[in-house]
Design a protein around this motif. Structure first.
Motif, PDB file in Angstrom:
ATOM      1  N   ALA A 442       0.836  -1.200   0.000  1.00  0.00           N
ATOM      2  CA  ALA A 442       0.000   0.000   0.000  1.00  0.00           C
ATOM      3  C   ALA A 442       0.874   1.254   0.000  1.00  0.00           C
ATOM      4  O   ALA A 442       1.809   1.370   0.808  1.00  0.00           O
ATOM      5  N   ALA A 468      -5.491   6.841   4.419  1.00  0.00           N
ATOM      6  CA  ALA A 468      -5.734   5.403   4.270  1.00  0.00           C
ATOM      7  C   ALA A 468      -6.199   5.064   2.863  1.00  0.00           C
ATOM      8  O   ALA A 468      -6.992   5.810   2.258  1.00  0.00           O
ATOM      9  N   ASN A 470      -7.309   1.539   0.159  1.00  0.00           N
ATOM     10  CA  ASN A 470      -7.692   0.131   0.066  1.00  0.00           C
ATOM     11  C   ASN A 470      -7.451  -0.369  -1.348  1.00  0.00           C
ATOM     12  O   ASN A 470      -7.706   0.357  -2.325  1.00  0.00           O
ATOM     13  N   ASN A 471      -6.989  -1.610  -1.454  1.00  0.00           N
ATOM     14  CA  ASN A 471      -6.772  -2.195  -2.769  1.00  0.00           C
ATOM     15  C   ASN A 471      -8.122  -2.525  -3.410  1.00  0.00           C
ATOM     16  O   ASN A 471      -8.977  -3.169  -2.802  1.00  0.00           O
ATOM     17  N   THR A 472      -8.311  -2.052  -4.643  1.00  0.00           N
ATOM     18  CA  THR A 472      -9.593  -2.255  -5.332  1.00  0.00           C
ATOM     19  C   THR A 472      -9.466  -3.058  -6.616  1.00  0.00           C
ATOM     20  O   THR A 472     -10.430  -3.150  -7.383  1.00  0.00           O
ATOM     21  N   TRP A 481      -5.371   1.498  -5.783  1.00  0.00           N
ATOM     22  CA  TRP A 481      -5.593   1.811  -4.372  1.00  0.00           C
ATOM     23  C   TRP A 481      -6.503   3.033  -4.288  1.00  0.00           C
ATOM     24  O   TRP A 481      -6.194   4.083  -4.835  1.00  0.00           O
TER      25      TRP A 481
END
Length: 512
Positions: A442, A468, A470-472, A481
Motif C-alpha cells: 500500500a 488510508a 484500500n486495494n480495489t 488503491w
C-alpha cells in the motif's frame, strides 16, 4: 508523473481541459503552472488570469464606472506588501502578509481585497498567494505596454500581519525615505520606484478624501479617481514628462492635491531638487528598463529564508496534460497536448510535428484550429493519444518538428488515476481518489487543499498525511488503491494528491 483535474465551481489553473487528466509538468510542477498563467493569456486554452487586465482600463472587481483599474491595483498591493520589509533582519517583503492588514489606515481602499479575491482560485499547494501577487506585477507591466520583468517563484505566504510602515500621502520626507531604506531602497531608488508605480492608475476620493475632493465624483467616475498621467492604462514615461513639464496631469493628485500636506509625491520628487526625475525624463523609453530593474527588486524582496527559483521563461515546446490513464477496457493510455509557441513576429508553424514513445513509430500530430495569443507569440496545440504496450520500458517521449527534437522524461512506477478520481463540493469538499502502483505494498499518500483562513482572503494549505487506501483491483499490471478525504471546508483552488516513496519524497502528484 503529475495529474490535474478541473476543480468544480472554480476557475482552473490549467485552462486546457474540463475533465480529469494525469499530467507530466515540465520543467517542474510549479514552473509549469506559473508559465501557463504567464504565457497562455488569450485565445485557446488560456488561464483566464490576464482577462482581469484586458484591456488595461478594466476593473475586474466591479462597475467599470468606478474609475478603478485592476492593473494599477495589483501594483499598489504588491508595493504595500513589499515596503514594510526589514532587509537588515531579513523579514517581510513579498509574503502576502498584506492580506491580514487591510483594516490598517495605511492600507486604505478596495485594492487589497479586490486583488486577493481574484487571486484565490489560482493558489494551490505549489503556488503561493505571494507568488501570484508577484506575477500580477509582471503581467500588469508587460501586458500594459511596459518591458517584461523576469519572474522567479518560491515565495512562502505569511501566517499573519507584518510590520507597519507604508508611506501615506501626509508622511514627511525623512519618514518616507526611512520606510524605503528599511526595504533596501535608497533615495534615488525610492523616487524611481514611485514614478514607475504611478505610470498606471489614479487616486480616488472614495479612498483618499484628503487627497482628492468630492468634485471628482461623477456618473462615469463613481469613486472619484484622478489619474497620475493622461495615459492611465499605459505603462510609459508620461508621468515623468507631465510632472517635469507641468502638462496633462502634472504628475497626479499626490503632486497637485488641494491639500498641501497630501502632496507626498511632490515632496519625494523634490527631495533631491528633481535631479532623479530629470534623469528619468532624459532616459526616454529607457525609463521602461529602469522600471524593470526596480520592480524586479521589489517583487524579489522576500524573507531571508526564501530561495527563489530560476526565472520562469516561456517554453517553445511544452507538453500539456501529457497523461497516463486507463481506458474502459483496462488498457494503459498516454494522451495530452503538445503546445508549440511561435515567438512574435514569426508565423505559426505549418509543417507537421511528431511524437515518439521510446523507439516506437513516430505519431503524426495535427494542431487544433484554435490558437492562443500572448505578448510572447502565438501558441498552437497538438492533441495526441496512444496506447502504452509496455509501461516498464516507457521512460521518455520525444517531440520532433519545427526545427527541434526534444526528449521529455517520464516515470511510470506509480501515478494518480484521473478517470478514477473526483472532487465534489457541497457544504465541504470531498475528494475520492485512486492511485496505481506496480508494488503490491500500500502506498503512502498525502493530500493538500487550499482553504479559507481567518483574517485574510489568501488561502491556507491544509494537509492530510498518511491517508488510508484500500486495494480495489488490478489493471494493466498496476495495483489500484482507493482513498477518500473529507476536507471539512470548501476548497478555494486546486487540491493535490501525492504518492510518497519510503523517504517521504513525492513520486507523483495529481492536481484536481
Amino acid at each position: 508523473m503529475w495529474s490535474f483535474k478541473r476543480l468544480l465551481a472554480l476557475p482552473t489553473i490549467l485552462g486546457l481541459l474540463s475533465s480529469a487528466y494525469g499530467a507530466f509538468f515540465y520543467p517542474n510542477t510549479q514552473a509549469s503552472l506559473l508559465e501557463h498563467i504567464l504565457v497562455d493569456t488569450h485565445g485557446a486554452h488560456s488561464s483566464g488570469f490576464a482577462d482581469a487586465i484586458t484591456p488595461c482600463t478594466n476593473y475586474v472587481s466591479g462597475n467599470q464606472s468606478m474609475g478603478r483599474t485592476t492593473a494599477a491595483q495589483w501594483i499598489r498591493v504588491a508595493f504595500h506588501d513589499f515596503v514594510t520589509a526589514d532587509v537588515a533582519s531579513g523579514t517581510g517583503g513579498l509574503d502576502a502578509s498584506i492580506g491580514f492588514e487591510t483594516l490598517r489606515e495605511e492600507n486604505s481602499g478596495s485594492a487589497f481585497n479586490d486583488s486577493f479575491t481574484f487571486f484565490r482560485p489560482y493558489v494551490n499547494p505549489v503556488i503561493s498567494t505571494a507568488d501570484i501577487l508577484a506575477l500580477s506585477v509582471v503581467m500588469s507591466v508587460g501586458n500594459c505596454g511596459g518591458a517584461q520583468i523576469p519572474f522567479r517563484a518560491g515565495r512562502i505566504d505569511a501566517t499573519g500581519g507584518g510590520a507597519f510602515g507604508v508611506p501615506a500621502p501626509e508622511t514627511d520626507i525623512p519618514t518616507t525615505l526611512g520606510f524605503f531604506s528599511g526595504a533596501g531602497f535608497n533615495q534615488v531608488d525610492s523616487i524611481g520606484l514611485t514614478a514607475c508605480g504611478h505610470t498606471l492608475g489614479s487616486v480616488h476620493h472614495g479612498g483618499f478624501p484628503t487627497v482628492v475632493g468630492p468634485e471628482a465624483v461623477s456618473s462615469d467616475n463613481l469613486a472619484g479617481g484622478i489619474h497620475f498621467d493622461t495615459t492611465v492604462a499605459n505603462f510609459d514615461p508620461l508621468v515623468v514628462h507631465e510632472y517635469l513639464n507641468g502638462t496633462g496631469q502634472r504628475g497626479g493628485p499626490l503632486v497637485t492635491s488641494f491639500n498641501v500636506s497630501s502632496r507626498s509625491d511632490l515632496r519625494l520628487y523634490e527631495s533631491d531638487n528633481n535631479l532623479t526625475m530629470i534623469a528619468l525624463g532624459e532616459q526616454g523609453t529607457g525609463f521602461l528598463n529602469t522600471c524593470v530593474g526596480l520592480l524586479q527588486r521589489m517583487i524579489e524582496t522576500v524573507p531571508k529564508s526564501i530561495v527563489l527559483s530560476d526565472v520562469v521563461t516561456p517554453m517553445e515546446v511544452k507538453p500539456i496534460n501529457a497523461s497516463l490513464d486507463f481506458d474502459s477496457k483496462g488498457n494503459l493510455f498516454f494522451s495530452g497536448y503538445i503546445r508549440i509557441l511561435t515567438p512574435t513576429p514569426s508565423s505559426p508553424p505549418s509543417a507537421p510535428a511528431f511524437l515518439t514513445i521510446a523507439s516506437t513509430t513516430p505519431i503524426p500530430l495535427t494542431p487544433e484550429p484554435a490558437q492562443g495569443q500572448s505578448i510572447f507569440g502565438t501558441t498552437a496545440f497538438y492533441p495526441f493519444a496512444t496506447k502504452v504496450i509496455d509501461a516498464g520500458s516507457f521512460a521518455h517521449f520525444s517531440v520532433t518538428g519545427h526545427g527541434s527534437h526534444i526528449t521529455f522524461p517520464v516515470q511510470t512506477s506509480a501515478f494518480v488515476v484521473p478517470s478514477l478520481t473526483s472532487v465534489s463540493s457541497t457544504s465541504t469538499t470531498i475528494l475520492n481518489f485512486t492511485v496505481a502502483t506496480r508494488s503490491r505494498v500500500a502506498p503512502t499518500v498525502k493530500v493538500q487543499v487550499p482553504v479559507g483562513q481567518q483574517g485574510t482572503l489568501g488561502p491556507a494549505i491544509k494537509t492530510f498525511d498518511n491517508v488510508a487506501v484500500n486495494n480495489t483491483g488490478r489493471k494493466a499490471g498496476y495495483e489500484l488503491w482507493a482513498g477518500s478525504v473529507d476536507v471539512g471546508a470548501l476548497a478555494t483552488g486546486a487540491l493535490s494528491v501525492a504518492i510518497l516513496d519510503g523517504e517521504g519524497k513525492e513520486v507523483d502528484v495529481g492536481f484536481f
